[in-house]
Design an enzyme around this catalytic site. Structure first.
Site, PDB file in Angstrom:
ATOM      1  N   LYS A  60      32.739 -38.468 -36.513  1.00 42.81           N
ATOM      2  CA  LYS A  60      31.689 -38.729 -37.505  1.00 42.81           C
ATOM      3  C   LYS A  60      32.161 -39.747 -38.545  1.00 42.81           C
ATOM      4  O   LYS A  60      31.433 -40.682 -38.886  1.00 42.81           O
ATOM      5  CB  LYS A  60      31.275 -37.412 -38.187  1.00 42.81           C
ATOM      6  CG  LYS A  60      30.476 -36.496 -37.265  1.00 42.81           C
ATOM      7  CD  LYS A  60      30.272 -35.093 -37.815  1.00 42.81           C
ATOM      8  CE  LYS A  60      29.571 -34.227 -36.759  1.00 42.81           C
ATOM      9  NZ  LYS A  60      29.389 -32.831 -37.137  1.00 42.81           N
ATOM     10  N   GLN A 104      31.306 -28.926 -41.814  1.00 40.60           N
ATOM     11  CA  GLN A 104      31.438 -28.720 -40.374  1.00 40.60           C
ATOM     12  C   GLN A 104      31.434 -27.226 -40.042  1.00 40.60           C
ATOM     13  O   GLN A 104      32.151 -26.439 -40.665  1.00 40.60           O
ATOM     14  CB  GLN A 104      32.729 -29.395 -39.866  1.00 40.60           C
ATOM     15  CG  GLN A 104      32.911 -29.360 -38.363  1.00 40.60           C
ATOM     16  CD  GLN A 104      31.846 -30.159 -37.590  1.00 40.60           C
ATOM     17  OE1 GLN A 104      31.278 -31.114 -38.094  1.00 40.60           O
ATOM     18  NE2 GLN A 104      31.577 -29.751 -36.363  1.00 40.60           N
ATOM     19  N   ASP A 127      22.411 -32.241 -42.605  1.00 40.23           N
ATOM     20  CA  ASP A 127      22.334 -31.384 -41.421  1.00 40.23           C
ATOM     21  C   ASP A 127      20.968 -30.718 -41.307  1.00 40.23           C
ATOM     22  O   ASP A 127      20.675 -30.080 -40.291  1.00 40.23           O
ATOM     23  CB  ASP A 127      23.385 -30.265 -41.511  1.00 40.23           C
ATOM     24  CG  ASP A 127      24.601 -30.537 -40.650  1.00 40.23           C
ATOM     25  OD1 ASP A 127      24.454 -31.198 -39.607  1.00 40.23           O
ATOM     26  OD2 ASP A 127      25.690 -30.079 -41.027  1.00 40.23           O
TER      27      ASP A 127
HETATM   28  N1  GUN Z   1      29.141 -27.939 -35.503  1.00 41.37           N
HETATM   29  C1  GUN Z   1      28.611 -28.271 -34.302  1.00 41.37           C
HETATM   30  N2  GUN Z   1      27.544 -29.092 -34.452  1.00 41.37           N
HETATM   31  C2  GUN Z   1      27.403 -29.269 -35.770  1.00 41.37           C
HETATM   32  C3  GUN Z   1      26.455 -30.017 -36.554  1.00 41.37           C
HETATM   33  O1  GUN Z   1      25.538 -30.675 -36.051  1.00 41.37           O
HETATM   34  N3  GUN Z   1      26.638 -29.939 -37.897  1.00 41.37           N
HETATM   35  C4  GUN Z   1      27.609 -29.201 -38.467  1.00 41.37           C
HETATM   36  N4  GUN Z   1      27.691 -29.182 -39.808  1.00 41.37           N
HETATM   37  N5  GUN Z   1      28.495 -28.505 -37.780  1.00 41.37           N
HETATM   38  C5  GUN Z   1      28.380 -28.544 -36.436  1.00 41.37           C
END
Ligand code: GUN
Length: 296
Positions: A60, A104, A127
């Site tokens: 990311k 995350q 998110d």
């Molecule tokens: N863990 C797995 N996919 C995601 C996501 O799209 N966002 C976040 N914050 N954590 C994740």
């Protein structure tokens, strides 16, 4: 010469589409900077030492760099307490240079994602997971949407998959994927069936799906025989295992080889939904920037 009839479905290349989305976003950021404004900023919060999470987070922040988004990494040890984490979120809420905050998931088991989301500013919720963002999605109001579901919708649009009036089956009911994707499909006038671990006769329901979205979290759970001929299959799963010679194998929630023989469109794993999720995170960060700075 007689062309051989195609025996596999058309692969929905999320990697290529994500690269093209990033190019568009990069141009957008360049224009923002040219007008004398600061770059959009994304704060990424990682707690603990889960290897997969560390890899996703790295991906990311590297993607941010590619399009010119500033990223701010906040890493905490696994034994971090709730107060420390909440204080970090509150500081990021107040920061002028942070437009998006991503915590995350999953968090270590002693920490509550719910408490984190309760303090997170919905205007920075890239998110789309706060109650405010989810409520806005369900009410059909503008707001930041979860990245994977939006990425899926963009893939469907790119491949001109007709959604209107079609039967879409979603396996999985998480806040991150299942619930929001069902809502987005319904808003595009699909007739949506939501399935989950307790659903009976799942194979038969899937056999009726024009569009099948699988976020079951179980490796190769959906069999080729469950796919309606000509269907569109979206595989949200990702599983890392070892092959017979110890090699690393990545697979999804769908038995890809068998399903691809029957489907009209199918996403591969890796290279399908995953890259689109990251591209939509960048897009959400720019949207949050635009809304916060009054451009939009
Ligand atoms: N863990 C797995 N996919 C995601 C996501 O799209 N966002 C976040 N914050 N954590 C994740």
């Amino acid at each position: 010469m007689v062309l051989q009839e195609q025996s596999v479905g058309q692969v929905m290349d999320g990697k290529a589409l994500a690269a093209s989305v990033r190019e568009t976003l990069k141009e957008k950021v360049t224009k923002i900077v040219e007008t004398g404004k600061r770059r959009p900023g994304l704060a990424v919060v990682l707690v603990g030492d889960d290897k997969a999470s560390a890899l996703y987070v790295k991906n990311k922040t590297q993607s941010c760099k590619k399009v010119g988004i500033e990223s701010f990494m906040h890493t905490f040890p696994a034994d971090t307490d709730m107060e420390t984490l909440l204080n970090c979120i509150k500081t990021l809420n107040q920061s002028d240079v942070v437009d998006g905050i991503l915590v995350q998931l999953p968090l270590p088991s002693h920490l509550s994602a719910e408490e984190v989301l309760a303090v997170l500013d919905p205007n920075k919720d890239v998110d789309g997971l706060t109650t405010e963002s989810m409520g806005r999605l369900f009410a059909g109001k503008t707001g930041l949407r979860p990245c994977t579901p939006v990425g899926v919708m963009v893939l469907l649009e790119e491949h001109k998959v007709d959604v209107e009036g079609k039967h879409a089956v979603v396996i999985g009911r998480s806040n991150l994927v299942g619930k929001p994707i069902a809502m987005l499909l319904q808003q595009k006038n699909a007739t949506v069936t939501m399935c989950h671990s307790r659903t009976k006769d799942l194979d038969k329901i899937c056999q009726n799906a024009d569009i099948l979205v699988v976020a079951a979290g179980k490796r190769e759970f959906v069999k080729g025989s469950w796919i309606k001929p000509g269907a569109t299959v979206i595989d949200v799963g990702i599983h890392h295992t070892q092959g017979p010679d110890g090699e690393s194998v990545i697979s999804g929630d769908v038995q890809y080889a068998d399903a691809a023989k029957v489907a009209r469109h199918i996403t591969p794993v890796p290279g399908g939904v995953g890259p689109m999720t990251v591209a939509m995170l960048l897009s959400n960060t720019i949207t949050a920037f635009e809304r916060r700075t009054g451009i939009k």
